[in-house]
Design a protein around this motif. Structure first.
Motif, PDB file in Angstrom:
ATOM      1  N   LEU A 105       0.805  -1.212   0.000  1.00 32.14           N
ATOM      2  CA  LEU A 105       0.000   0.000   0.000  1.00 32.14           C
ATOM      3  C   LEU A 105       0.840   1.265   0.000  1.00 32.14           C
ATOM      4  N   LEU A 106       1.977   1.235   0.683  1.00 31.38           N
ATOM      5  CA  LEU A 106       2.734   2.453   0.889  1.00 31.38           C
ATOM      6  C   LEU A 106       3.847   2.698  -0.111  1.00 31.38           C
ATOM      7  N   GLY A 107       4.328   1.670  -0.785  1.00 28.32           N
ATOM      8  CA  GLY A 107       5.507   1.934  -1.576  1.00 28.32           C
ATOM      9  C   GLY A 107       5.581   1.314  -2.950  1.00 28.32           C
ATOM     10  N   SER A 108       4.539   0.737  -3.441  1.00 24.68           N
ATOM     11  CA  SER A 108       4.651   0.004  -4.685  1.00 24.68           C
ATOM     12  C   SER A 108       4.355   0.877  -5.901  1.00 24.68           C
ATOM     13  N   THR A 109       5.374   1.066  -6.727  1.00 20.87           N
ATOM     14  CA  THR A 109       5.184   1.810  -7.973  1.00 20.87           C
ATOM     15  C   THR A 109       4.191   1.093  -8.874  1.00 20.87           C
ATOM     16  N   SER A 110       4.275  -0.235  -8.922  1.00 13.43           N
ATOM     17  CA  SER A 110       3.369  -0.966  -9.807  1.00 13.43           C
ATOM     18  C   SER A 110       1.916  -0.773  -9.395  1.00 13.43           C
ATOM     19  N   THR A 111       1.640  -0.686  -8.094  1.00  9.62           N
ATOM     20  CA  THR A 111       0.275  -0.435  -7.635  1.00  9.62           C
ATOM     21  C   THR A 111      -0.170   0.961  -8.045  1.00  9.62           C
ATOM     22  N   GLY A 112       0.713   1.948  -7.907  1.00  5.72           N
ATOM     23  CA  GLY A 112       0.390   3.317  -8.323  1.00  5.72           C
ATOM     24  C   GLY A 112       0.116   3.407  -9.809  1.00  5.72           C
ATOM     25  N   VAL A 113       0.901   2.685 -10.600  1.00  5.49           N
ATOM     26  CA  VAL A 113       0.694   2.682 -12.046  1.00  5.49           C
ATOM     27  C   VAL A 113      -0.651   2.052 -12.379  1.00  5.49           C
ATOM     28  N   LEU A 114      -0.943   0.930 -11.750  1.00  6.39           N
ATOM     29  CA  LEU A 114      -2.192   0.219 -12.002  1.00  6.39           C
ATOM     30  C   LEU A 114      -3.404   1.087 -11.701  1.00  6.39           C
ATOM     31  N   HIS A 115      -3.390   1.772 -10.571  1.00  3.72           N
ATOM     32  CA  HIS A 115      -4.572   2.505 -10.141  1.00  3.72           C
ATOM     33  C   HIS A 115      -4.822   3.800 -10.905  1.00  3.72           C
ATOM     34  N   GLY A 116      -3.831   4.337 -11.582  1.00  5.50           N
ATOM     35  CA  GLY A 116      -4.065   5.581 -12.305  1.00  5.50           C
ATOM     36  C   GLY A 116      -4.007   5.449 -13.810  1.00  5.50           C
ATOM     37  N   ALA A 117      -3.778   4.256 -14.308  1.00  7.07           N
ATOM     38  CA  ALA A 117      -3.590   4.074 -15.747  1.00  7.07           C
ATOM     39  C   ALA A 117      -4.910   4.152 -16.508  1.00  7.07           C
ATOM     40  N   LYS A 118      -4.827   4.705 -17.710  1.00  5.83           N
ATOM     41  CA  LYS A 118      -5.981   4.790 -18.607  1.00  5.83           C
ATOM     42  C   LYS A 118      -5.932   3.695 -19.669  1.00  5.83           C
ATOM     43  N   CYS A 119      -4.954   2.783 -19.535  1.00  5.51           N
ATOM     44  CA  CYS A 119      -4.802   1.683 -20.485  1.00  5.51           C
ATOM     45  C   CYS A 119      -4.548   0.402 -19.686  1.00  5.51           C
ATOM     46  N   ASP A 120      -4.347  -0.693 -20.388  1.00  7.24           N
ATOM     47  CA  ASP A 120      -4.040  -1.955 -19.721  1.00  7.24           C
ATOM     48  C   ASP A 120      -2.678  -1.875 -19.040  1.00  7.24           C
ATOM     49  N   VAL A 121      -2.559  -2.597 -17.924  1.00  3.69           N
ATOM     50  CA  VAL A 121      -1.292  -2.685 -17.192  1.00  3.69           C
ATOM     51  C   VAL A 121      -1.026  -4.156 -16.909  1.00  3.69           C
ATOM     52  N   LEU A 122       0.188  -4.589 -17.214  1.00  2.00           N
ATOM     53  CA  LEU A 122       0.624  -5.939 -16.889  1.00  2.00           C
ATOM     54  C   LEU A 122       1.706  -5.848 -15.831  1.00  2.00           C
ATOM     55  N   ALA A 123       1.464  -6.472 -14.680  1.00  2.00           N
ATOM     56  CA  ALA A 123       2.473  -6.530 -13.616  1.00  2.00           C
ATOM     57  C   ALA A 123       3.177  -7.876 -13.721  1.00  2.00           C
ATOM     58  N   VAL A 124       4.464  -7.835 -13.979  1.00  2.00           N
ATOM     59  CA  VAL A 124       5.275  -9.034 -14.146  1.00  2.00           C
ATOM     60  C   VAL A 124       5.904  -9.389 -12.804  1.00  2.00           C
ATOM     61  N   ARG A 125       5.675 -10.598 -12.322  1.00  2.00           N
ATOM     62  CA  ARG A 125       6.252 -11.039 -11.052  1.00  2.00           C
ATOM     63  C   ARG A 125       7.762 -11.157 -11.216  1.00  2.00           C
ATOM     64  N   ILE A 126       8.483 -10.441 -10.365  1.00  2.00           N
ATOM     65  CA  ILE A 126       9.945 -10.471 -10.377  1.00  2.00           C
ATOM     66  C   ILE A 126      10.438 -11.601  -9.486  1.00  2.00           C
ATOM     67  N   HIS A 127      11.298 -12.412 -10.036  1.00  2.00           N
ATOM     68  CA  HIS A 127      11.924 -13.486  -9.258  1.00  2.00           C
ATOM     69  C   HIS A 127      13.352 -13.062  -8.964  1.00  2.00           C
ATOM     70  N   LYS A 128      13.720 -13.138  -7.706  1.00  2.00           N
ATOM     71  CA  LYS A 128      15.083 -12.765  -7.315  1.00  2.00           C
ATOM     72  C   LYS A 128      16.085 -13.626  -8.063  1.00  2.00           C
ATOM     73  N   GLU A 129      17.091 -12.971  -8.631  1.00  2.00           N
ATOM     74  CA  GLU A 129      18.149 -13.671  -9.350  1.00  2.00           C
ATOM     75  C   GLU A 129      19.070 -14.335  -8.335  1.00  2.00           C
ATOM     76  N   LYS A 130      19.400 -15.570  -8.582  1.00  2.00           N
ATOM     77  CA  LYS A 130      20.327 -16.274  -7.695  1.00  2.00           C
ATOM     78  C   LYS A 130      21.751 -15.951  -8.104  1.00  2.00           C
ATOM     79  N   LYS A 131      22.563 -15.584  -7.128  1.00  2.00           N
ATOM     80  CA  LYS A 131      23.980 -15.279  -7.389  1.00  2.00           C
ATOM     81  C   LYS A 131      24.748 -16.592  -7.551  1.00  2.00           C
ATOM     82  N   SER A 132      25.640 -16.631  -8.516  1.00  2.00           N
ATOM     83  CA  SER A 132      26.440 -17.839  -8.759  1.00  2.00           C
ATOM     84  C   SER A 132      27.646 -17.861  -7.861  1.00  2.00           C
TER      85      SER A 132
END
Length: 148
Positions: free
Chosen positions: A121-148
């Motif tokens: 609620l307090l810090g998500s850019t993707s949530t802010g984009v979703l709630h104010g967009a006048k077009c479709d929004v796709l939120a892609v789930r980010i998976h943490k990259e594993k360090k080798s």
């Protein structure tokens, strides 16, 4: 499914940005759509509340140049021309909405780190984009990259 003509991919320039770009690019290719990239930098004055008694413009310029270099690196393998690479200064969700409207974007692709509760609620850019967009929004789930 909608026929998209212009896909705007919002990136945070982290190592995981390629996950968002790959998903946005795939959708754009299926729709023969134009692709643009955007990264929004918050002004340093916002981050520090304007309470720092010094000129932050040279630091802001350095951050801007770093962002331009990084977005150019991300765009190069996709052949995204420089005029479709956008670095804007301001609140990320507002800048993304403004550019999407200005450029007649019909799909915005953003990354989502899958936060829950107050952090969502307090810090998500993707949530802010979703709630104010006048077009479709796709939120892609980010998976943490594993360090080798």
């Amino acid at each position: 499914m909608s026929q998209y003509k212009h896909v705007l991919i919002a990136v945070d320039l982290t190592e995981e940005s390629h996950q968002v770009i790959e998903k946005g690019k795939a959708i754009a290719e299926r729709n023969n759509a134009k692709v643009s990239l955007i990264h929004a930098l918050e002004p340093l004055g916002f981050a520090y509340g304007g309470d720092i008694p010094m000129d932050l413009s040279s630091i802001q310029d350095q951050l801007d140049q770093h962002a331009r270099d990084k977005i150019s690196e991300l765009a190069a393998p996709l052949d995204i021309p420089e005029n479709q690479q956008h670095i804007l200064v301001g609140m990320p969700d507002s800048e993304i909405h403004h550019l999407a409207k200005e450029q007649d974007v019909d799909l915005i692709v953003v990354g989502s780190h899958g936060r829950h509760g107050l952090s969502l609620l307090l810090g998500s850019t993707s949530t802010g984009v979703l709630h104010g967009a006048k077009c479709d929004v796709l939120a892609v789930r980010i998976h943490k990259e594993k360090k080798s």
